[in-house]
Design a protein around this motif. Sequence first.
Motif, PDB file in Angstrom:
ATOM      1  N   LEU A  72       0.824  -1.215   0.000  1.00 21.76           N
ATOM      2  CA  LEU A  72       0.000   0.000   0.000  1.00 21.76           C
ATOM      3  C   LEU A  72       0.855   1.262   0.000  1.00 21.76           C
ATOM      4  CD1 LEU A  72      -2.964  -0.834   2.431  1.00 21.76           C
ATOM      5  CD2 LEU A  72      -2.909  -0.902  -0.066  1.00 21.76           C
ATOM      6  N   SER A  73       2.017   1.219   0.641  1.00 22.94           N
ATOM      7  CA  SER A  73       2.900   2.397   0.635  1.00 22.94           C
ATOM      8  C   SER A  73       3.434   2.661  -0.766  1.00 22.94           C
ATOM      9  CB  SER A  73       4.051   2.207   1.623  1.00 22.94           C
ATOM     10  OG  SER A  73       4.991   1.258   1.151  1.00 22.94           O
ATOM     11  N   ASN A  74       3.722   1.591  -1.528  1.00 22.09           N
ATOM     12  CA  ASN A  74       4.164   1.760  -2.915  1.00 22.09           C
ATOM     13  C   ASN A  74       3.060   2.345  -3.794  1.00 22.09           C
ATOM     14  OD1 ASN A  74       6.830   0.852  -2.675  1.00 22.09           O
ATOM     15  ND2 ASN A  74       6.240  -1.287  -2.925  1.00 22.09           N
ATOM     16  N   ILE A  75       1.830   1.921  -3.541  1.00 19.75           N
ATOM     17  CA  ILE A  75       0.687   2.474  -4.275  1.00 19.75           C
ATOM     18  C   ILE A  75       0.562   3.972  -3.988  1.00 19.75           C
ATOM     19  CG2 ILE A  75      -1.823   2.460  -4.477  1.00 19.75           C
ATOM     20  CD1 ILE A  75      -0.535   0.103  -5.853  1.00 19.75           C
ATOM     21  N   ALA A  76       0.717   4.354  -2.716  1.00 21.48           N
ATOM     22  CA  ALA A  76       0.661   5.775  -2.358  1.00 21.48           C
ATOM     23  C   ALA A  76       1.782   6.550  -3.025  1.00 21.48           C
ATOM     24  CB  ALA A  76       0.747   5.924  -0.833  1.00 21.48           C
ATOM     25  N   ASN A  77       2.950   5.938  -3.097  1.00 20.37           N
ATOM     26  CA  ASN A  77       4.106   6.543  -3.753  1.00 20.37           C
ATOM     27  C   ASN A  77       3.818   6.807  -5.233  1.00 20.37           C
ATOM     28  OD1 ASN A  77       6.757   7.354  -4.272  1.00 20.37           O
ATOM     29  ND2 ASN A  77       7.605   5.763  -2.959  1.00 20.37           N
ATOM     30  N   ILE A  78       3.239   5.816  -5.904  1.00 24.15           N
ATOM     31  CA  ILE A  78       2.880   5.948  -7.313  1.00 24.15           C
ATOM     32  C   ILE A  78       1.857   7.056  -7.508  1.00 24.15           C
ATOM     33  CG2 ILE A  78       1.683   4.808  -9.222  1.00 24.15           C
ATOM     34  CD1 ILE A  78       4.430   3.748  -9.015  1.00 24.15           C
ATOM     35  N   ALA A  79       0.896   7.156  -6.600  1.00 25.70           N
ATOM     36  CA  ALA A  79      -0.154   8.171  -6.715  1.00 25.70           C
ATOM     37  C   ALA A  79       0.420   9.585  -6.680  1.00 25.70           C
ATOM     38  CB  ALA A  79      -1.179   7.985  -5.600  1.00 25.70           C
ATOM     39  N   VAL A  80       1.399   9.796  -5.793  1.00 25.50           N
ATOM     40  CA  VAL A  80       2.030  11.115  -5.705  1.00 25.50           C
ATOM     41  C   VAL A  80       2.794  11.425  -6.987  1.00 25.50           C
ATOM     42  CG1 VAL A  80       3.742  12.493  -4.470  1.00 25.50           C
ATOM     43  CG2 VAL A  80       2.211  11.006  -3.194  1.00 25.50           C
ATOM     44  N   LEU A  81       3.535  10.441  -7.478  1.00 25.35           N
ATOM     45  CA  LEU A  81       4.316  10.638  -8.698  1.00 25.35           C
ATOM     46  C   LEU A  81       3.425  10.860  -9.907  1.00 25.35           C
ATOM     47  CD1 LEU A  81       7.029   7.883  -8.199  1.00 25.35           C
ATOM     48  CD2 LEU A  81       7.416  10.343  -8.157  1.00 25.35           C
ATOM     49  N   ALA A  82       2.323  10.130  -9.976  1.00 28.17           N
ATOM     50  CA  ALA A  82       1.429  10.218 -11.138  1.00 28.17           C
ATOM     51  C   ALA A  82       0.891  11.631 -11.317  1.00 28.17           C
ATOM     52  CB  ALA A  82       0.275   9.236 -10.989  1.00 28.17           C
ATOM     53  N   LYS A  83       0.652  12.305 -10.212  1.00 28.54           N
ATOM     54  CA  LYS A  83       0.120  13.666 -10.287  1.00 28.54           C
ATOM     55  C   LYS A  83       1.096  14.609 -10.973  1.00 28.54           C
ATOM     56  CE  LYS A  83      -2.475  16.930  -7.462  1.00 28.54           C
ATOM     57  NZ  LYS A  83      -2.963  17.266  -6.102  1.00 28.54           N
ATOM     58  N   ALA A  84       2.399  14.321 -10.851  1.00 22.69           N
ATOM     59  CA  ALA A  84       3.424  15.182 -11.448  1.00 22.69           C
ATOM     60  C   ALA A  84       3.864  14.712 -12.821  1.00 22.69           C
ATOM     61  CB  ALA A  84       4.632  15.265 -10.513  1.00 22.69           C
ATOM     62  N   VAL A  85       3.908  13.394 -13.026  1.00 22.84           N
ATOM     63  CA  VAL A  85       4.475  12.857 -14.261  1.00 22.84           C
ATOM     64  C   VAL A  85       3.406  12.591 -15.324  1.00 22.84           C
ATOM     65  CG1 VAL A  85       5.837  10.976 -15.258  1.00 22.84           C
ATOM     66  CG2 VAL A  85       6.395  11.850 -12.984  1.00 22.84           C
ATOM     67  N   ALA A  86       2.211  12.168 -14.907  1.00 24.46           N
ATOM     68  CA  ALA A  86       1.155  11.826 -15.869  1.00 24.46           C
ATOM     69  C   ALA A  86       0.840  12.962 -16.841  1.00 24.46           C
ATOM     70  CB  ALA A  86      -0.106  11.388 -15.125  1.00 24.46           C
ATOM     71  N   PRO A  87       0.795  14.241 -16.386  1.00 18.34           N
ATOM     72  CA  PRO A  87       0.526  15.332 -17.342  1.00 18.34           C
ATOM     73  C   PRO A  87       1.538  15.417 -18.472  1.00 18.34           C
ATOM     74  CG  PRO A  87       0.222  16.101 -15.089  1.00 18.34           C
ATOM     75  CD  PRO A  87       0.808  14.731 -14.994  1.00 18.34           C
ATOM     76  N   GLU A  88       2.779  14.976 -18.224  1.00 19.83           N
ATOM     77  CA  GLU A  88       3.804  14.985 -19.275  1.00 19.83           C
ATOM     78  C   GLU A  88       3.410  14.034 -20.411  1.00 19.83           C
ATOM     79  OE1 GLU A  88       6.409  16.902 -19.222  1.00 19.83           O
ATOM     80  OE2 GLU A  88       6.860  17.401 -17.133  1.00 19.83           O
ATOM     81  N   PHE A  89       2.771  12.918 -20.062  1.00 18.12           N
ATOM     82  CA  PHE A  89       2.324  11.963 -21.072  1.00 18.12           C
ATOM     83  C   PHE A  89       1.040  12.456 -21.754  1.00 18.12           C
ATOM     84  CE2 PHE A  89       5.020   9.254 -18.481  1.00 18.12           C
ATOM     85  CZ  PHE A  89       5.616   8.431 -19.416  1.00 18.12           C
ATOM     86  N   ILE A  90       0.137  12.979 -20.955  1.00 19.14           N
ATOM     87  CA  ILE A  90      -1.163  13.418 -21.488  1.00 19.14           C
ATOM     88  C   ILE A  90      -1.007  14.580 -22.461  1.00 19.14           C
ATOM     89  CG2 ILE A  90      -3.405  14.402 -20.871  1.00 19.14           C
ATOM     90  CD1 ILE A  90      -3.152  12.880 -18.194  1.00 19.14           C
ATOM     91  N   SER A  91      -0.161  15.553 -22.098  1.00 13.00           N
ATOM     92  CA  SER A  91       0.026  16.744 -22.942  1.00 13.00           C
ATOM     93  C   SER A  91       0.816  16.457 -24.207  1.00 13.00           C
ATOM     94  CB  SER A  91       0.726  17.844 -22.147  1.00 13.00           C
ATOM     95  OG  SER A  91       2.046  17.452 -21.822  1.00 13.00           O
ATOM     96  N   LYS A  92       1.518  15.310 -24.214  1.00  6.69           N
ATOM     97  CA  LYS A  92       2.391  14.932 -25.338  1.00  6.69           C
ATOM     98  C   LYS A  92       3.419  16.026 -25.642  1.00  6.69           C
ATOM     99  CE  LYS A  92      -1.047  11.930 -27.489  1.00  6.69           C
ATOM    100  NZ  LYS A  92      -1.802  11.571 -28.707  1.00  6.69           N
ATOM    101  N   LYS A  93       3.869  16.671 -24.551  1.00  9.44           N
ATOM    102  CA  LYS A  93       4.842  17.761 -24.671  1.00  9.44           C
ATOM    103  C   LYS A  93       6.161  17.278 -25.261  1.00  9.44           C
ATOM    104  CE  LYS A  93       7.329  21.013 -21.674  1.00  9.44           C
ATOM    105  NZ  LYS A  93       7.512  21.458 -20.265  1.00  9.44           N
ATOM    106  N   HIS A  94       6.515  16.047 -24.931  1.00  6.35           N
ATOM    107  CA  HIS A  94       7.792  15.498 -25.402  1.00  6.35           C
ATOM    108  C   HIS A  94       7.546  14.407 -26.444  1.00  6.35           C
ATOM    109  CE1 HIS A  94       9.630  17.623 -22.055  1.00  6.35           C
ATOM    110  NE2 HIS A  94       8.757  17.052 -21.249  1.00  6.35           N
ATOM    111  N   GLU A  95       6.524  14.589 -27.236  1.00  6.65           N
ATOM    112  CA  GLU A  95       6.164  13.592 -28.239  1.00  6.65           C
ATOM    113  C   GLU A  95       7.152  13.626 -29.400  1.00  6.65           C
ATOM    114  OE1 GLU A  95       3.910  10.381 -29.442  1.00  6.65           O
ATOM    115  OE2 GLU A  95       3.781  11.523 -27.596  1.00  6.65           O
ATOM    116  N   THR A  96       8.118  12.766 -29.350  1.00  9.42           N
ATOM    117  CA  THR A  96       9.100  12.641 -30.429  1.00  9.42           C
ATOM    118  C   THR A  96       9.259  11.169 -30.771  1.00  9.42           C
ATOM    119  OG1 THR A  96      10.925  12.500 -28.853  1.00  9.42           O
ATOM    120  CG2 THR A  96      10.387  14.688 -29.714  1.00  9.42           C
ATOM    121  N   HIS A  97       9.784  10.911 -31.938  1.00 12.88           N
ATOM    122  CA  HIS A  97      10.027   9.525 -32.327  1.00 12.88           C
ATOM    123  C   HIS A  97      11.231   9.008 -31.548  1.00 12.88           C
ATOM    124  CE1 HIS A  97      10.184   5.907 -34.740  1.00 12.88           C
ATOM    125  NE2 HIS A  97      11.456   6.141 -35.030  1.00 12.88           N
TER     126      HIS A  97
END
Length: 427
Positions: free
Chosen positions: A191-216
């Motif tokens: 459960l602590s690892n799940i909480a860890n992932i949740a905190v990271l997802a809030k910061a890192v997930a937008p990078e994937f969603i926005s496709k800011k670094h979308e390169t081949h």
Amino acid sequence: MKISEALAKRRKSLSSDSKSVLTLIGGTTIAQALNFIFSPITTRLFSPEVFGDLSVFTSITGIIGIIICLRYELAIVLPKDDDEGFSLLKLCFIFVAIISILAGAVFLFAGNKIYASFGAPNLVQYWYYVPISLFLTGIIQACNYWLTRTRQFVVLSWNKVIPVIVVNAVSIGLGLLGNRALGARLFAIFLSNIANIAVLAKAVAPEFISKKHETHSNYRQLIRQYENFLIYDIWGALLNNLSWMIVPILMNAYYGSNAAGQYSIGMRVIQIPASLIGASITQVFLKNAVDEKYKKKLYPYTVNLAKKLFIITLPIALFFLFLGKEVFKVLFGQKWGLAGQYMQILSIWSIVWFISSPISSIYTIVQKQNISLITSTLNLVTRVLSLYLGRLLNSDLIGIMLFAFSGLIVNSLSIYFCLQIAKKSDR
């Protein structure tokens, strides 16, 4: 001048390096304080034998976990281009998935033999926690280096606190309800690892969603470009981590789960300065030392850091050298006096180890992982021999003494090598 204005002026005068370290230290301080507060409760709810079996589990996942990204997570901070750094992050995710699946298959079919050889048969029924833990910690490792690259140290700081709250709250809650078996502790870690992932997802997930670094992404080219991590660093890191993680496994196999549990608690306390300050400094040092390397100032930057680390660690080590056993009995209960003895023996070695830990990032920065491989090999061999000699002499204390003495020599050599490499880099 008002106090608030003075504080604001002082904050502005801090260097970026100092602010980053202070931010991480803030989160780490809270996390370690919470761990310290909760430890007297968990050590009274769970037996040394449970801590011994748990130390075997964390050692196994730690040994595999150090290579879960094939060490390419370290390369994330190196490129000047963020797009390339983000491609390395995605490459790490691929490695994490593959290695977690392979580890799951191994422990599904051979877990019984593996745990029996380590003297921890209680772990057999929990084999599935190994691949799950590896997958989650692999994602966490890779994301942490991306956040280091992007200097999101506030998020990293929070990410140190929340998992500690979760793992201790769940452990204590289950313990008070009567579930004081190994499974309760493993579930709390999950459960602590799940909480860890949740905190990271809030910061890192937008990078994937926005496709800011979308390169081949040419992953094959990236693998070749940073192949030193795969050829040298992975083996050095594996041996270095194995030299740490093999100790509780051998303690459990040679001296029993009680000795392994005592060692795990003693080492947890002796590592508080490293967790509190050293880990934060290492993360910031890795990023800023790269900049100092380009300025030809890596050597003075490293020497200055070594002096500061020595000043910080010396009084703490001396305190535990003289009072370790009694402090442990008071804090954790009478049954944990042996852990205090272990810590007294290891206290002087801890000073040199504390200095060498962050400085060893130089091996990565200047691509000298082959030298790191040598020191890691020495660490592993001397620790295994130390504990084996202790077993032959039928004394765990002698084994720990030899461990401390050999570690003092090897870590001193590592500091010397790093300083020489830094000096040569500046020239």
